[in-house]
Write a protein that holds these residues in place. Structure first.
Motif, short mmCIF file in Angstrom:
data_model
loop_
_atom_site.label_atom_id
_atom_site.label_comp_id
_atom_site.label_asym_id
_atom_site.label_seq_id
_atom_site.Cartn_x
_atom_site.Cartn_y
_atom_site.Cartn_z
N ILE A 1 9.62 20.22 -14.43
CA ILE A 1 9.46 21.69 -15.10
C ILE A 1 8.67 22.44 -14.17
N GLN A 2 9.04 24.06 -14.23
CA GLN A 2 8.26 24.84 -13.36
C GLN A 2 6.78 24.77 -13.36
N LEU A 3 6.42 24.61 -14.74
CA LEU A 3 4.79 24.61 -15.11
C LEU A 3 4.11 23.54 -14.14
N GLY A 4 4.86 22.48 -14.35
CA GLY A 4 4.30 21.30 -13.55
C GLY A 4 3.96 21.40 -12.08
N PHE A 5 5.04 22.04 -11.65
CA PHE A 5 4.91 22.39 -10.04
C PHE A 5 3.92 23.30 -9.64
N LYS A 6 3.80 24.32 -10.77
CA LYS A 6 2.84 25.52 -10.55
C LYS A 6 1.26 25.11 -10.61
N GLN A 7 1.24 24.16 -11.51
CA GLN A 7 -0.20 23.62 -11.81
C GLN A 7 -0.57 22.99 -10.51
N VAL A 8 0.30 21.98 -9.99
CA VAL A 8 0.00 21.15 -8.78
C VAL A 8 -0.38 22.31 -7.65
N PHE A 9 0.41 23.14 -7.52
CA PHE A 9 0.48 24.02 -6.18
C PHE A 9 -0.85 24.92 -6.43
N ASP B 1 -3.19 11.29 -5.53
CA ASP B 1 -2.88 11.32 -7.20
C ASP B 1 -2.25 12.60 -7.67
N ILE B 2 -2.32 13.71 -7.07
CA ILE B 2 -1.99 14.67 -7.50
C ILE B 2 -0.52 15.02 -8.09
N TYR B 3 0.32 14.12 -7.68
CA TYR B 3 1.67 14.19 -8.00
C TYR B 3 1.64 13.67 -9.45
N LEU B 4 0.76 12.96 -10.05
CA LEU B 4 0.76 12.75 -11.36
C LEU B 4 0.56 13.88 -12.31
N GLU B 5 -0.07 15.02 -11.77
CA GLU B 5 -0.37 16.22 -12.60
C GLU B 5 0.96 16.81 -12.92
N ALA B 6 2.17 16.75 -12.09
CA ALA B 6 3.43 17.12 -12.34
C ALA B 6 3.96 16.66 -13.51
N GLY B 7 3.80 15.64 -13.79
CA GLY B 7 4.34 14.88 -15.06
C GLY B 7 5.70 14.40 -14.90
N LYS C 1 -19.03 12.43 1.22
CA LYS C 1 -18.50 12.52 -0.07
C LYS C 1 -17.26 13.58 -0.79
N LYS C 2 -17.37 14.39 -0.14
CA LYS C 2 -16.38 15.50 -0.53
C LYS C 2 -15.02 15.03 0.03
N ARG C 3 -15.17 14.70 1.30
CA ARG C 3 -14.10 14.72 2.09
C ARG C 3 -13.43 13.44 1.59
N ALA C 4 -13.94 12.31 1.23
CA ALA C 4 -13.32 10.99 0.39
C ALA C 4 -12.89 11.47 -0.86
N GLU C 5 -13.57 12.41 -1.83
CA GLU C 5 -13.13 12.77 -3.12
C GLU C 5 -11.63 13.47 -2.70
N LEU C 6 -11.61 14.42 -1.67
CA LEU C 6 -10.36 15.23 -1.56
C LEU C 6 -9.28 14.04 -1.09
N PHE C 7 -9.78 13.31 -0.32
CA PHE C 7 -8.68 12.04 0.33
C PHE C 7 -8.16 11.53 -0.81
N LEU C 8 -8.73 11.19 -1.84
CA LEU C 8 -8.33 10.40 -3.05
C LEU C 8 -7.38 11.41 -4.05
N ILE D 1 0.76 -1.18 -0.07
CA ILE D 1 0.04 -0.05 0.05
C ILE D 1 0.94 1.04 0.21
N THR D 2 0.70 2.21 -0.98
CA THR D 2 1.43 3.22 -0.92
C THR D 2 0.43 4.64 -0.63
N GLY D 3 0.95 5.64 -0.82
CA GLY D 3 0.09 7.10 -0.51
C GLY D 3 -0.35 7.27 -2.15
N ARG D 4 0.00 6.30 -3.21
CA ARG D 4 -0.64 6.98 -4.55
C ARG D 4 -1.70 5.94 -4.90
N TRP D 5 -2.80 6.48 -4.75
CA TRP D 5 -4.05 5.67 -5.02
C TRP D 5 -4.40 4.93 -6.50
#
Length: 241
Positions: free
Chosen positions: A133-141, A98-104, A87-94, A9-13
């Motif tokens: 890339i800076q853009l990836g980090f900025k998008q995640v932020f 997975d948000i790290y994926l958006e940094a590419g 449900k909103k809390r569960a949605e944010l939970f997941l 089990i990792t923190g990456r759903w």
């Protein structure tokens, strides 16, 4: 012969979900009778204790019936069994997992964000990372700022505090990552003094909150192994090492 099958089990759903399904299928194929789920902590316990819950729920469902539960609505069950029907809390939970994926960022065998904070000493994973890339980090932020605004609206609880800390530490990693890209580096030692000063001031209260949240549920003795990794990074910012 009785064989056990172990699944990580990792923190990456999304990553964990795929691994667990493949693991359950392989276990059945080779005669396993036990489905054992655990967390891996070789870089300290970087994630909050709530983060593996989705994996535990999914793993339990696979243990009862692999193909019947392969497409389990984990958001529904997470909300029902762990988030008091929210449900909103569960949605944010997941979403936070997975948000790290958006940094590419391509980082073999791990999620780059966890290693960036908790493995500065050996850098055995982050030194292989590509596509920063800076853009990836900025998008995640930016996305994390939206999540934090939503988290502040949900009911105050220990879980809410864990999710808020998770979002804030991920924002710190984005700030850290942006500065690394500017210097074309992967180590905190390569950053400019002014950048290190700003990052140090941002990280310090997050370490204190990490310690506070840890002590609510866990043994004091185990805290050191994890918090020392964050303190090591703080030391790099402060030019102690």
């Amino acid at each position: 012969m009785v064989e056990n099958y172990c699944c990580l089990i990792t923190g990456r759903w999304k990553n964990a979900q795929k691994q667990m399904l493949n693991g359950a299928r392989s276990g059945l194929q080779f005669g396993a009778v036990v489905y054992y789920i655990f967390e891996w902590g070789d870089m300290g316990h970087a994630q909050q204790s709530s983060m593996p819950i989705a994996g535990y729920l999914y793993g339990a469902s696979l243990a009862w019936g692999v193909e019947n539960n392969r497409d389990l609505d984990i958001n529904y069950w997470l909300a029902t069994l762990y988030c008091s029907g929210d449900k909103k809390r569960a949605e944010l939970f997941l979403a936070l997992q997975d948000i790290y994926l958006e940094a590419g960022i391509d980082c073999p065998n791990c999620a780059f964000f966890g290693s960036l904070l908790f493995d500065q000493k050996s850098a055995r994973h982050i030194k292989h990372a590509r596509d920063l890339i800076q853009l990836g980090f900025k998008q995640v932020f930016k996305k994390l700022a939206q999540y934090l605004a939503q988290l502040l609206l949900i009911r105050d609880s220990y879980l809410q505090k864990q999710l808020i800390w998770s979002a804030e530490i991920l924002q710190h990693e984005c700030l850290f990552g942006i500065e690394l890209v500017k210097q074309n580096a992967l180590e905190a030692q390569k950053l400019e003094v002014n950048s290190c000063t700003i990052l140090s001031e941002h990280l310090f209260p997050l370490i204190a909150e990490y310690q506070r949240l840890w002590r609510i549920e866990h043994r004091e003795g185990s805290l050191r192994d994890s918090v020392e990794r964050l303190q090591y990074l703080q030391g790099l910012y402060d030019n102690i090492f």
